[in-house]
Design an enzyme around this catalytic site. Sequence first.
Site, PDB file in Angstrom:
ATOM      1  N   GLU A  54     -54.708  17.992 -70.696  1.00 39.39           N
ATOM      2  CA  GLU A  54     -53.695  17.029 -71.163  1.00 39.39           C
ATOM      3  C   GLU A  54     -52.457  17.293 -70.328  1.00 39.39           C
ATOM      4  O   GLU A  54     -51.737  18.260 -70.562  1.00 39.39           O
ATOM      5  CB  GLU A  54     -53.392  17.251 -72.650  1.00 39.39           C
ATOM      6  CG  GLU A  54     -54.580  17.052 -73.572  1.00 39.39           C
ATOM      7  CD  GLU A  54     -54.790  15.598 -73.955  1.00 39.39           C
ATOM      8  OE1 GLU A  54     -53.867  14.775 -73.721  1.00 39.39           O
ATOM      9  OE2 GLU A  54     -55.871  15.273 -74.478  1.00 39.39           O
ATOM     10  N   CYS A  77     -44.640  14.599 -73.250  1.00 46.50           N
ATOM     11  CA  CYS A  77     -45.408  13.976 -72.155  1.00 46.50           C
ATOM     12  C   CYS A  77     -45.457  12.472 -72.329  1.00 46.50           C
ATOM     13  O   CYS A  77     -45.529  11.735 -71.359  1.00 46.50           O
ATOM     14  CB  CYS A  77     -46.786  14.594 -72.043  1.00 46.50           C
ATOM     15  SG  CYS A  77     -47.586  14.864 -73.596  1.00 46.50           S
TER      16      CYS A  77
END
Length: 478
Positions: free
Chosen positions: A229, A263
């Site tokens: 990720e 993010c």
Amino acid sequence: METIQVRNPRSGQFDYRFTPPEPEALARRAQELRAAQRAWSARPVESRVAILQRWKDQLLAHRAAIIDAVTIDTGRHLLAQAEFGGTIATIDRWCAQAPGLVREDEGRSQALPSITYRSQLVPYALVGVISPWNFPLTLSLIDAIPALLAGCAVLVKPSEVTPRFVEPLRRSIEAVPELAAVLALMPGDGRTGAALVGLVDLVCFTGSVKTGRIVARSAAEHFIPAFLELGGKDPVIVTRTADLELATDVVLRASVLATGQACQSLERVYVDEAIYDRFVSRLVEKASAVPINYPDLHSGVVGPLIFDRQADVIAAQLDDAVRHGAKILCGGQVEIHGGGGRWVRPTVVVGVDHSMKLMTEETFGPVMPVMKFRTIDEAVELANDGVYGLSAAVVAGTLEEAEVIGRRLDAGGVSLNDGALTGVMHEAEKNSFKCSGLGGSRMGATGLTRFFRKKALLRQTGRPATLDMFDEANARRP
Ligand code: ADP
């Protein structure tokens, strides 16, 4: 290993230290976890659910200490509470779903009905988790919880930048001995992370593309799956039909929340030329009014930058943009408070283009570079131009209009008439595009089922075929 000194994001002082495990101690712990995993995976899933529920009670008993530590790690309080609440919700969500997902199915071959099958679920024995500093509690446990319910043991290596929460969290785990046997947290720096990859059967990594590549390479060497990720440079497209108040609210919140250190933060804003001027002036008006959470931790919205080197990245990107002709309309300075804490106020930048790092590299700060577009085709092209494909957003007059555009974007999660919804919505499966990640989705049912392999037990209920059936003489003539 030498002691690691840890910086306090509000003061810049190094006021905490810890010693990472020696390689032998890490390897020993991995072995212990692996040994305990056999009994853990042999339990019915309902028993693992019950143990995680007991852990939840212990987390709640240690709530204040954990939140206090996360607050110091991150320099923000409300989001520390949110991380804690989100972790409790994650335990409950997976505990509710696990019994339905950890289910062995059976069936029959259509072509050869005497052959039936049963599937056996075989969890990876030891899962390694390497987590970053931006949401230290959440991201240390987001993959660990479903992995535990799937029947794996888990070894977590939290970031060396934010390790204070580990001690109180450990106490909550130790209060549940069955869990302590299969879940361990060992903070350390990149060296501990690199060693961990060689000790586990599967690695979940959340962090930068640069380190993600290193982890993926090492995982390939060890022939284990890596779920990555990684970063993003999320675009938002605002059409001419969009409600200006809603659009500016969305862009401001989804770019500035957590000081942009998420993010899924919006980092590029593309606005239709028809509303561009009004959009920019309203965004600047709103952005300029947002207070930082200093000097009072308990008031204000924008927290300090957790990692001092990130402040340098933000400053360098803004410098580069200005040198190439961009204009900063508000914010834009790294402010020092509390001795050495670093804050950046919400920053709106115009006159930007894709030759600037600010539009191509991850910023991880509360910065909103705004570019105008003429046609939707142009907007889509701009949004898809780049190496990242984590998530994106579209704000339009209707959800239908937004969806037509959203379907054209190369990103794993697209928020329609909102932004950064992947941070709060866990039910929908999503895969990262391009450099933003690799491997099974953390969201949706796969978030748990990716932690076991399915073994097919193929049962012949009739007579097995004999070799002479395959004599060429038995071939049908044309
Ligand atoms: P960030 O700067 O956002 O923390 P990194 O990707 O450098 O991003 O770090 C994410 C996590 O990866 C941290 O826990 C860090 O300690 C760890 N890490 C750093 N280098 C390595 C490496 N070579 N192998 C494994 N883990 C690493």
